[in-house]
Motif scaffolding. Structure first.
Motif, PDB file in Angstrom:
ATOM      1  N   GLU A   7     -41.462 -18.559 -57.078  1.00 38.18           N
ATOM      2  CA  GLU A   7     -41.581 -17.206 -56.446  1.00 38.18           C
ATOM      3  C   GLU A   7     -42.313 -15.675 -56.202  1.00 38.18           C
ATOM      4  OE1 GLU A   7     -41.630 -16.921 -52.191  1.00 38.18           O
ATOM      5  OE2 GLU A   7     -42.565 -16.089 -53.156  1.00 38.18           O
ATOM      6  N   ASP A   8     -43.240 -15.562 -56.302  1.00 36.45           N
ATOM      7  CA  ASP A   8     -43.970 -14.436 -57.119  1.00 36.45           C
ATOM      8  C   ASP A   8     -43.563 -13.033 -56.362  1.00 36.45           C
ATOM      9  OD1 ASP A   8     -45.063 -15.457 -54.753  1.00 36.45           O
ATOM     10  OD2 ASP A   8     -46.684 -14.208 -54.625  1.00 36.45           O
ATOM     11  N   GLU A   9     -43.154 -12.998 -55.026  1.00 35.47           N
ATOM     12  CA  GLU A   9     -42.545 -12.125 -54.187  1.00 35.47           C
ATOM     13  C   GLU A   9     -40.705 -12.062 -54.632  1.00 35.47           C
ATOM     14  OE1 GLU A   9     -44.588 -14.096 -50.484  1.00 35.47           O
ATOM     15  OE2 GLU A   9     -42.700 -11.362 -50.156  1.00 35.47           O
ATOM     16  N   ASP A  51     -42.908 -22.045 -53.735  1.00 29.69           N
ATOM     17  CA  ASP A  51     -43.421 -21.112 -53.053  1.00 29.69           C
ATOM     18  C   ASP A  51     -45.221 -21.530 -53.118  1.00 29.69           C
ATOM     19  OD1 ASP A  51     -44.726 -17.734 -52.329  1.00 29.69           O
ATOM     20  OD2 ASP A  51     -44.104 -18.650 -51.679  1.00 29.69           O
ATOM     21  N   LEU A  53     -48.051 -20.374 -52.149  1.00 33.36           N
ATOM     22  CA  LEU A  53     -48.999 -18.877 -52.166  1.00 33.36           C
ATOM     23  C   LEU A  53     -47.736 -18.934 -53.952  1.00 33.36           C
ATOM     24  CD1 LEU A  53     -50.368 -18.296 -48.995  1.00 33.36           C
ATOM     25  CD2 LEU A  53     -51.731 -19.817 -50.672  1.00 33.36           C
ATOM     26  N   LYS A 101     -40.601 -20.313 -44.064  1.00 32.97           N
ATOM     27  CA  LYS A 101     -40.480 -19.003 -44.577  1.00 32.97           C
ATOM     28  C   LYS A 101     -41.323 -17.848 -43.029  1.00 32.97           C
ATOM     29  CE  LYS A 101     -42.514 -17.772 -48.676  1.00 32.97           C
ATOM     30  NZ  LYS A 101     -42.690 -16.882 -49.717  1.00 32.97           N
TER      31      LYS A 101
HETATM   32 CA    CA Z   1     -46.392 -16.196 -52.349  1.00 35.66          CA
END
Ligand code: CA
Length: 224
Positions: A7-9, A51, A53, A101
């Motif tokens: 997950e990039d966040e 995730d 994206l 989400k």
């Molecule tokens: Ca993302």
């Protein structure tokens, strides 16, 4: 159970990790698709929370690539998009489940439990070995009618042994499934935790067979 979060966040990734660790899961985190793919294809996970994206390689591509590589770790895909075609795309790429989400953490936990119940090694939430039972949902462990209180790590270690009944597992396998990637675990720590477990699961029950066995030079097994 060992889980990888991709997950990039960072804020979301860290809060999921924290919540899952409170539930006794071993959790690793990475923040882009390429490192996610590297970890997922070299380490042995029970579940990947992915995730959709992501930078470098998106979740769909990563999912497809893993399945192409014959890696069938359960994948729970996360996305901000909730439209039907997006869900279909994710499932078709090889994801096992899908969560939109923002989601309630309780729902994430319920979905993890549901995936965990799918037939892989055992059908039931209750693992048994002779008169020893372990309930993966209520975290209750009993020998006969006696309830045994375990710490989180002791529970995770016993669960791992019980998911491989009568099989020898070595220290590396135990470390991989019970501790997360960043932990500084020495093989010696495994011995210490095996001793803790024995003191709770076998030693108090003197009239019963000892279930946790050391196979010198190889590892451990639970069994007759
Ligand atoms: Ca993302």
């Amino acid at each position: 159970m060992r889980i990888l979060i991709v997950e990039d966040e960072h804020r979301i990734a860290e809060s999921i990790k924290k919540g899952l660790e409170q539930e006794s899961y071993a959790v690793d985190v990475c923040f882009d698709g390429e490192s996610g793919y590297d970890l997922a294809s070299t380490e042995d996970y029970d579940l990947i929370i992915l995730d959709r994206l992501l930078p470098k390689m998106d979740g769909l591509a990563m999912c497809r690539q893993l399945r192409k590589d014959n890696i069938h770790t359960f994948i729970l895909m996360l996305t901000a998009k909730g439209q039907t075609e997006d869900r279909v795309e994710g499932l078709d790429a090889g994801a096992d489940d899908y969560l939109v989400k923002p989601f309630a953490f309780e729902e994430l936990l319920a979905r993890i439990r549901a995936l965990n119940r799918r037939p892989k090694t055992q059908l039931s939430n209750i693992l048994t070995m002779n008169d020893l039972t372990l309930n993966t949902l209520s975290f209750e462990v009993k020998r006969g009618a006696t309830v045994i209180k375990l710490s989180q790590k002791e529970f995770a270690l016993l669960e791992f042994l019980m998911r491989h009944p009568n099989q020898i597992v070595n220290k590396d396998q135990i470390i991989q499934h019970v501790w997360d990637y960043d932990s500084d675990i020495l093989p010696n720590t495994v011995e210490v935790f095996i001793r803790y477990l024995r003191n709770k699961v076998d030693r108090p029950f003197k009239n019963k067979p000892a279930l946790i066995q050391t196979i010198r030079g190889f590892g451990y097994k639970i069994g007759k």
